[in-house]
Design a protein around this motif. Structure first.
Motif, PDB file in Angstrom:
ATOM      1  N   LEU A   1      20.098 -18.941  62.708  1.00 27.31           N
ATOM      2  CA  LEU A   1      21.536 -19.039  62.472  1.00 27.31           C
ATOM      3  C   LEU A   1      22.190 -20.093  63.377  1.00 27.31           C
ATOM      4  N   GLN A   2      21.738 -20.174  64.604  1.00 28.63           N
ATOM      5  CA  GLN A   2      22.284 -21.171  65.530  1.00 28.63           C
ATOM      6  C   GLN A   2      21.914 -22.579  65.097  1.00 28.63           C
TER       7      GLN A   2
ATOM      8  N   ASP B   1      25.169  -9.303  65.467  1.00 28.73           N
ATOM      9  CA  ASP B   1      26.636  -9.202  65.423  1.00 28.73           C
ATOM     10  C   ASP B   1      27.231 -10.505  64.889  1.00 28.73           C
ATOM     11  N   ASN B   2      28.512 -10.450  64.557  1.00 31.78           N
ATOM     12  CA  ASN B   2      29.258 -11.619  64.078  1.00 31.78           C
ATOM     13  C   ASN B   2      28.589 -12.261  62.857  1.00 31.78           C
ATOM     14  N   VAL B   3      28.308 -11.446  61.878  1.00 35.26           N
ATOM     15  CA  VAL B   3      27.649 -11.931  60.670  1.00 35.26           C
ATOM     16  C   VAL B   3      28.122 -11.106  59.472  1.00 35.26           C
ATOM     17  N   THR B   4      28.228 -11.770  58.326  1.00 36.81           N
ATOM     18  CA  THR B   4      28.480 -11.081  57.062  1.00 36.81           C
ATOM     19  C   THR B   4      27.170 -11.014  56.303  1.00 36.81           C
TER      20      THR B   4
ATOM     21  N   VAL C   1      12.004 -10.370  59.901  1.00 34.10           N
ATOM     22  CA  VAL C   1      12.126 -11.247  61.060  1.00 34.10           C
ATOM     23  C   VAL C   1      12.777 -10.491  62.223  1.00 34.10           C
ATOM     24  N   ASP C   2      12.404 -10.852  63.462  1.00 30.99           N
ATOM     25  CA  ASP C   2      13.012 -10.194  64.620  1.00 30.99           C
ATOM     26  C   ASP C   2      14.364 -10.820  64.950  1.00 30.99           C
ATOM     27  N   LEU C   3      15.104 -10.157  65.815  1.00 28.03           N
ATOM     28  CA  LEU C   3      16.475 -10.583  66.131  1.00 28.03           C
ATOM     29  C   LEU C   3      16.493 -11.971  66.760  1.00 28.03           C
ATOM     30  N   LYS C   4      15.587 -12.242  67.670  1.00 28.41           N
ATOM     31  CA  LYS C   4      15.548 -13.542  68.345  1.00 28.41           C
ATOM     32  C   LYS C   4      15.350 -14.671  67.348  1.00 28.41           C
TER      33      LYS C   4
ATOM     34  N   ARG D   1      29.291 -15.868  60.434  1.00 33.68           N
ATOM     35  CA  ARG D   1      28.003 -16.329  59.912  1.00 33.68           C
ATOM     36  C   ARG D   1      27.656 -15.511  58.672  1.00 33.68           C
ATOM     37  N   THR D   2      26.909 -16.105  57.765  1.00 34.86           N
ATOM     38  CA  THR D   2      26.643 -15.428  56.489  1.00 34.86           C
ATOM     39  C   THR D   2      25.168 -15.508  56.118  1.00 34.86           C
ATOM     40  N   ILE D   3      24.626 -14.376  55.677  1.00 36.61           N
ATOM     41  CA  ILE D   3      23.265 -14.331  55.134  1.00 36.61           C
ATOM     42  C   ILE D   3      23.264 -13.453  53.889  1.00 36.61           C
ATOM     43  N   ALA D   4      22.272 -13.667  53.049  1.00 36.72           N
ATOM     44  CA  ALA D   4      22.035 -12.790  51.892  1.00 36.72           C
ATOM     45  C   ALA D   4      20.618 -12.252  52.011  1.00 36.72           C
TER      46      ALA D   4
END
Length: 239
Positions: A235-236, A142-145, A226-229, A117-120
């Motif tokens: 992302l989902q 986790d599992n993110v760039t 933003v919080d993790l949830k 997964r990717t975010i900037a």
């Protein structure tokens, strides 16, 4: 055939009249409102289907007014049937970017887990909310760039810290040392160049007025820490 031609001419004339009337209304609204916006420029005006309100775009945000520009409404419009925040949806639409156009070579790249997964993220090194985001959500996800653009908008010291981090032997370590642990990076060599000015220009072009700001591969953004949830849910939703 003659009737068809007449109908077409009439329709064309009516359409032209409607467009001219619309343009005149927009011009009048701009003339009435812009001097009252404290120097902000109106980017566009368009009529909405909401009871004669007109949408006024200013600095990537949306305001509403009447057709004379006498009144200004600042807030959200909701569809009561669907509970949809129409204003937020519209802001997301007009502020969308093309993620593939981001100059990722000017960002710090951090791969966590499989990195699929990717975010900037645009962050200022002196931003308290950015540090909170980095110490919680971005530390735990986790599992993110993550591509981090050091967007210096708070002080000249932000530019100094960003250059020192960019010129460090391990940029990601230097960034985390500062944002998470409060450990200052070493002073950058005088010959080292950083993309500070280019990132600042990019942030202005993208109308980023505060940090942090997170961008997703669909072109949308979330402002703030933003919080993790919430980040995981976003992302989902892109799958």
């Amino acid at each position: 055939m003659l009737k068809t031609k007449v109908a077409v001419l009439l329709a064309t004339g009516l359409l032209a009249s409607c467009v001219e009337a619309q343009n005149a209304t927009e011009a009048n609204i701009k003339k009435a409102l812009e001097p009252r916006l404290g120097g902000a420029k109106i980017e566009s005006i368009r009529e909405t289907p909401y009871s004669g309100l007109f949408e006024v775009r200013v600095a990537g945000d949306i305001l509403y007014t009447d057709k004379k520009g006498d009144y200004l409404f600042i807030g959200r419009i909701y569809d009561t049937k669907t509970s949809t925040d129409l204003t937020t949806a519209r802001i997301e639409e007009i502020n969308k970017i093309k993620f593939s156009d981001l100059p990722l070579e000017m960002a710090l790249k951090q791969v966590k887990g499989n990195g699929k997964r990717t975010i900037a993220v645009f962050e200022d090194p002196n931003c308290g909310y950015c540090k909170r985001l980095r110490q919680t959500t971005l530390k735990d996800i986790d599992n993110v760039t993550i591509y981090t653009f050091m967007y210096n908008i708070l002080s000249e010291d932000s530019f100094v810290k960003s250059k020192n981090i960019w010129c460090a032997p391990d940029r990601i370590k230097a960034w985390d040392d500062w944002m998470i642990n409060g450990k200052l990076p070493p002073t950058a060599p005088s010959a080292c160049d950083s993309p500070n000015d280019k990132v600042a220009a990019l942030g202005q072009k993208l109308k980023i007025t505060g940090t942090p700001a997170i961008f997703f591969t669909d072109g949308t953004r979330i402002p703030g820490a933003v919080d993790l949830k919430s980040l995981e849910a976003k992302l989902q939703s892109l799958k």
